[in-house]
Design an enzyme around this catalytic site. Sequence first.
Site, PDB file in Angstrom:
ATOM      1  N   LYS A 114       0.814  -1.216   0.000  1.00 27.01           N
ATOM      2  CA  LYS A 114       0.000   0.000   0.000  1.00 27.01           C
ATOM      3  C   LYS A 114       0.845   1.264   0.000  1.00 27.01           C
ATOM      4  O   LYS A 114       0.459   2.273  -0.564  1.00 27.01           O
ATOM      5  CB  LYS A 114      -0.957   0.015   1.196  1.00 27.01           C
ATOM      6  CG  LYS A 114      -2.136  -0.920   1.027  1.00 27.01           C
ATOM      7  CD  LYS A 114      -3.255  -0.542   1.978  1.00 27.01           C
ATOM      8  CE  LYS A 114      -4.456  -1.465   1.795  1.00 27.01           C
ATOM      9  NZ  LYS A 114      -5.452  -1.306   2.845  1.00 27.01           N
ATOM     10  N   LYS A 198      -4.869  -9.630  -7.214  1.00 25.86           N
ATOM     11  CA  LYS A 198      -6.085  -9.783  -6.412  1.00 25.86           C
ATOM     12  C   LYS A 198      -7.202  -8.873  -6.948  1.00 25.86           C
ATOM     13  O   LYS A 198      -6.925  -7.754  -7.368  1.00 25.86           O
ATOM     14  CB  LYS A 198      -5.696  -9.343  -4.999  1.00 25.86           C
ATOM     15  CG  LYS A 198      -6.516  -9.837  -3.897  1.00 25.86           C
ATOM     16  CD  LYS A 198      -5.920  -9.369  -2.569  1.00 25.86           C
ATOM     17  CE  LYS A 198      -6.220  -7.918  -2.300  1.00 25.86           C
ATOM     18  NZ  LYS A 198      -6.108  -7.524  -0.894  1.00 25.86           N
ATOM     19  N   LYS A 201     -10.619  -3.214  -4.629  1.00 22.99           N
ATOM     20  CA  LYS A 201     -11.401  -1.976  -4.690  1.00 22.99           C
ATOM     21  C   LYS A 201     -10.650  -0.875  -5.390  1.00 22.99           C
ATOM     22  O   LYS A 201     -11.236   0.046  -5.952  1.00 22.99           O
ATOM     23  CB  LYS A 201     -11.642  -1.462  -3.266  1.00 22.99           C
ATOM     24  CG  LYS A 201     -12.532  -2.293  -2.430  1.00 22.99           C
ATOM     25  CD  LYS A 201     -12.464  -1.796  -0.986  1.00 22.99           C
ATOM     26  CE  LYS A 201     -13.450  -2.570  -0.136  1.00 22.99           C
ATOM     27  NZ  LYS A 201     -13.346  -2.242   1.279  1.00 22.99           N
TER      28      LYS A 201
HETATM   29  P1  AMP Z   1     -11.101  -4.916   2.710  1.00 23.88           P
HETATM   30  O1  AMP Z   1     -11.972  -4.549   1.585  1.00 23.88           O
HETATM   31  O2  AMP Z   1      -9.654  -4.843   2.379  1.00 23.88           O
HETATM   32  O3  AMP Z   1     -11.482  -4.289   4.010  1.00 23.88           O
HETATM   33  O4  AMP Z   1     -11.372  -6.470   2.909  1.00 23.88           O
HETATM   34  C1  AMP Z   1     -12.526  -6.980   3.540  1.00 23.88           C
HETATM   35  C2  AMP Z   1     -12.467  -8.483   3.571  1.00 23.88           C
HETATM   36  O5  AMP Z   1     -12.527  -8.998   2.221  1.00 23.88           O
HETATM   37  C3  AMP Z   1     -11.172  -9.058   4.166  1.00 23.88           C
HETATM   38  O6  AMP Z   1     -11.494 -10.202   4.933  1.00 23.88           O
HETATM   39  C4  AMP Z   1     -10.363  -9.436   2.971  1.00 23.88           C
HETATM   40  O7  AMP Z   1      -9.485 -10.498   3.245  1.00 23.88           O
HETATM   41  C5  AMP Z   1     -11.436  -9.872   1.976  1.00 23.88           C
HETATM   42  N1  AMP Z   1     -10.994  -9.685   0.575  1.00 23.88           N
HETATM   43  C6  AMP Z   1     -10.646  -8.524  -0.016  1.00 23.88           C
HETATM   44  N2  AMP Z   1     -10.296  -8.731  -1.306  1.00 23.88           N
HETATM   45  C7  AMP Z   1     -10.427 -10.075  -1.534  1.00 23.88           C
HETATM   46  C8  AMP Z   1     -10.213 -10.914  -2.675  1.00 23.88           C
HETATM   47  N3  AMP Z   1      -9.812 -10.431  -3.850  1.00 23.88           N
HETATM   48  N4  AMP Z   1     -10.447 -12.242  -2.526  1.00 23.88           N
HETATM   49  C9  AMP Z   1     -10.873 -12.754  -1.338  1.00 23.88           C
HETATM   50  N5  AMP Z   1     -11.087 -12.008  -0.233  1.00 23.88           N
HETATM   51  C10 AMP Z   1     -10.869 -10.687  -0.317  1.00 23.88           C
END
Ligand code: AMP
Length: 333
Positions: A114, A198, A201
Site C-alpha cells: 500500500k 487480487k 477496490k
Molecule cells: P477490505 O476490503 O480490504 O477491508 O477487505 C474486507 C475483507 O474482504 C477481508 O477479509 C479481505 O481479506 C477480503 N478480501 C478482499 N479482497 C479479496 C479478494 N480479492 N479475494 C478474497 N477475499 C478478499
Amino acid sequence: MGKKIFSGVQPTGNLHLGNYIGAIKNFVDLQNETDNQCIFCVVDLHAITVKQDPNELKKNIRETTAAFLASGIKPEQSIIFNQSLVPAHAEGSWILACVARMGWLNRMTQFKEKAGKDKEKASVGLYIYPVLMAADILLYDATHVPVGEDQKQHLELSRDIAQKFNSDFNSLNFLKVPEPLIQKSFSRIMSLKDGRKKMSKSDPSDLSRINLKDGKDEIVNKIKKAKTDNDPMPASDDKLNERPEIENLLGIYSSLSNQNLKSTINDFSGKNFSDFKSKLAEIIVEKISPISDEIRRLEQDPKFIDDILKSGSKKAEKIAKLKVEELKKIVGF
Ligand code: AMP
Ligand code: TRP
C-alpha cells in the site's frame, strides 16, 4: 460452546465479489451456525489510513453496512457497528502499540504494497494499521476471525501481540489468542483482467472486478470481457495454476454454486468458453443482483442504517469498554 467471531471490512467503496466470497458470505454462514456470537465492524478508523473524502467516507460507511444487511447479516442476531463510534478501539490500540515491536510491523507485506515506492510519504496510521486491527479483535475476546487470505499475516501479528502482552504483564490468558478462519478454497478472488492480481477496490479498471452494486448488464458485460486464453476448457485441475484466469473464473463459479472445483471442471469440460461464461454470468447475477437491489433500497433510508450502527455500537461499547478498563489496570494506570 460456540465461537466468538469478530471481523471487519473497510468502508472504502466498491465492495466487490472478492469481499463477498472471501469474507461476507462466510460471515453469514458463521452467524447462522448455532451458538456463535458474531460481531461485524465497519472499520472506518482503518479507512482513514489513506486519504478519504469526508463525504464519500460517510456514504461508504452506510454502503458497507447496507452490504452486510443485504447479504444476510441480521442486527437482531449479530452486532453490526462502526469502529469510530466505540472509542475503546483507539484507546486499546495505543496500549497495544506499545507492546508491538517495530520489527514485527516492518515485516507486514500489505504495508509495503500500500505504501508503494515512497514509504516516507505513507501515513503513520497506515504503518500501525495492524495494531488497530489487533485491538479490534482482542477487545472482544474473539476466538475466531473470518478473513480472506490477504489478512493472514495481520492475524498472526494479533496473536503475537496478545501473547507478548500476556507474558509482559504476567496475565496469562487475559488477551485471548484468536484463530484465523480462512476458507480452504476460493479465499483469494483474482482480477478479471489479470489472474495474478487480487480483485481489488482500488484497481483503476472497473472491468477488473464485479462490484456488489453492479447491475445485471454490467455483470454480463464484465464476464464477457474477462480475460481467458486460447486453450479449451480444462478437463482436470492438472496444471490449472498455469492458467490463473481460468482457475479464477472456475473458482468463482464453484464458490457461488457451492460445489467443489472438480465438479465445476467436469460440468464444463469439452464445452466452449462462451457457454461457460454465460453460465458464470448467470450464477453471479442470480447471487449478486438481489444483494445489489437490496443495497440500493437500504441506501434510500440513511436514518435506518445509522440507527442500526448506533444501536450496534452501544452493544459493542459495553464489551470493549470493560476490556479496556481491565487493560489499563493491568498496565498500571
Ligand atoms: P477490505 O476490503 O480490504 O477491508 O477487505 C474486507 C475483507 O474482504 C477481508 O477479509 C479481505 O481479506 C477480503 N478480501 C478482499 N479482497 C479479496 C479478494 N480479492 N479475494 C478474497 N477475499 C478478499
Ligand atoms: N484489515 C482488514 C482488511 O483490510 C479489516 C479489518 C480491520 C479486520 N479490523 C479487523 C478484519 C478485525 C478482521 C478483524 O480487510
